[in-house]
Design a protein around this motif. Sequence first.
Motif, PDB file in Angstrom:
ATOM      1  N   ARG A  37      31.262  40.426  33.732  1.00 53.68           N
ATOM      2  CA  ARG A  37      31.741  40.090  35.012  1.00 53.68           C
ATOM      3  C   ARG A  37      32.274  41.098  35.855  1.00 53.68           C
ATOM      4  N   GLY A  38      32.315  40.928  37.075  1.00 55.03           N
ATOM      5  CA  GLY A  38      32.658  42.170  37.903  1.00 55.03           C
ATOM      6  C   GLY A  38      32.196  43.325  37.751  1.00 55.03           C
ATOM      7  N   GLY A 207      34.253  39.004  41.441  1.00 58.05           N
ATOM      8  CA  GLY A 207      34.056  38.846  39.774  1.00 58.05           C
ATOM      9  C   GLY A 207      32.569  38.336  39.437  1.00 58.05           C
TER      10      GLY A 207
END
Lengths: 261, 351
Positions: A37-38, A207
Amino acid sequence: MSESSEHDDTAVLSARGLVKTFGRVIGLDGVDLDLQRGEVLAVIGDNGAGKSTLIKTLTGALVPDAGEIRMDGHPVSFKRPQDAREAGIETVYQTLAVAPALDIASNLYLAREERRPGPLGSVLRMLDKKGMRERAQKSVSDLGISTVQNMAVAVESLSGGQRQAVAVARAAAFGGKVVVLDEPTAALGVKESAQVLRLVESLRERGLGVILISHNMPHVWQVADRIHVQRLGRCAGVISPESHSMTDGVAIMTGALSLDA
Amino acid sequence: MTVTTEGSPATNGAPAGRAATELAERRRRPLQRVQHLLHAHPAVSPAIILVITCVVFTMLNPRFSEPGTVSLMVQQTAVVAALAVGQTLIILTAGIDLSVGAAAILAMMVMASYGSEHGLPGGAALLLGLVVAIVAGALNGALVTRLKLPPFIVTLGTLSVFTAITLIYTGGQSIQQIAMPDLLSWTGDTHAIGDFRVTNGVLLCVLLYLVVGFALSQTAWGRHVYAVGDDPEAARLAGIRTTRVLFSVYVVAGVVYGIAAWILIGRAGAASPNAIGDANLESITAVVIGGTSLFGGRGGVVGTLLGALIVQAFALGLSLAGVDDQYRLLAVGILVVAAVSVDQWIRKVRA
Ligand SMILES: Nc1ncnc2c1ncn2[C@@H]1O[C@H](COP(=O)(O)OP(=O)(O)O)[C@@H](O)[C@H]1O
Ligand SMILES: [Mg+2]
């Protein structure tokens, strides 16, 4: 790199041992990939290295012959692009996948059309054309994409770069967890490419996990957190802009440098 | 996030963008403007042709625009126009249906025979015929989507299959209207609207156009039909269930053929296995003259209705002008070739 390790269950998208053949042609030969994520994960490689095939098997456009894909640690199996989309993966395919005769708003909302409120929508299934057009306009300007203006214009009348912008806007506007971009800046000028790179960074800030395929090494070294180097259907290694120079990256891509050595 | 506009003259806010488009518009030569107009509105050319046709034939023989003649023309158009609705849907997906007439006749003979010899009530016989037409459409659809066979080949085959089943089933015998329940011949009942005479079949045909026209232009299904016809792989990647859409088109076409069969009973006053032998070619002619592209993804039912009327107007107008029927064939043939050429030219806008 050849034998598959355990899945990384912290990854939003994780693949192990992906294989895809086309008759006698081997597109993918046991590829692993982890996307956090991100994170912006770039995928680089020569023409025919299997980059597009890799992301197609990750997004339901192709069903892999073997291998396992997990999202947030849960095994998934995408039979069609719609499945991946419903799981939160949006993709800009290299061929863009737009409907040329339909207008920009219709393309942004293709296969997720919104109906009018009340019986017009629920009984007659009438589309909310005006609403979709307004919301399309808003998402496009919120995304900072200035090359497309009038949402009622048919996509076939747009330039290659503008079409690419429409496809990128669609993915960015609806991406829930992962956005995959296959050479999104290939037809774009300097300014429009910069807009797309900023967009990629803003998706990371939101994100989302981003997979970016590009032939433009400066772009890759500018935005990527990690770089997956694809070579002859296999992963030749995962590097980062800090660990390796662009020259090293190209050398690994072409086989002049080996990471295993 | 704000729109970044620095450094590009083309993106200095919306007014400048509009000015630039207007400039581009003005730079186009007149011919190009026509090309773009026809591209955006494919029904414009058949509309113009229909108006010219009617004006010319009225000048040749004023009886052409009398209510009686117009009523006759509209009634004669209804069956082919109804079949052409289904044909339009299939051609929009870049397919073609050679089995239209055969499917409709099979459905009609089932309706007529169950309504008469087998003594079913009119409603049940009608429903049974509709089901037969839907099954015929679904068979075409299944062969196209599951076996991935070209629609031309599939429907060339089912044209023979449906025709053979009809002939075997009926033994080649016609069924007269008197033997059938009233509901089946209801489509032949006429109403006077002013000086014009309209049959229920014509009204049913108009309703068919309204419903399918609405579905194509106002619903997600319509969007998907165009997208699949335009570029099936792109539509698939964009998340459209392309096989499902394609199959649904053939099933809907089946429903349309069933309704056309009902209209045909009223129009012909009998159910004959040898009726409308050229319906497949006539419906394709209406669609093509109506500006729907044989390559899929462009066109619609409005043009098809105009196309069907143009063909009938030629037939009636030439016979009123005392011209031999062979010239009608010639004229329609030239129109088809012209329509396809115009379509080719219009499609170059894309490049
Ligand atoms: N649909 C297909 N049919 C046959 N071969 C294919 C197909 N798609 C890709 N390939 C082959 O698979 C290999 C990888 O292609 P691709 O993933 O498109 O490479 P890249 O995107 O890295 O340029 C190439 O040898 C290509 O020719
Ligand atoms: Mg590629």
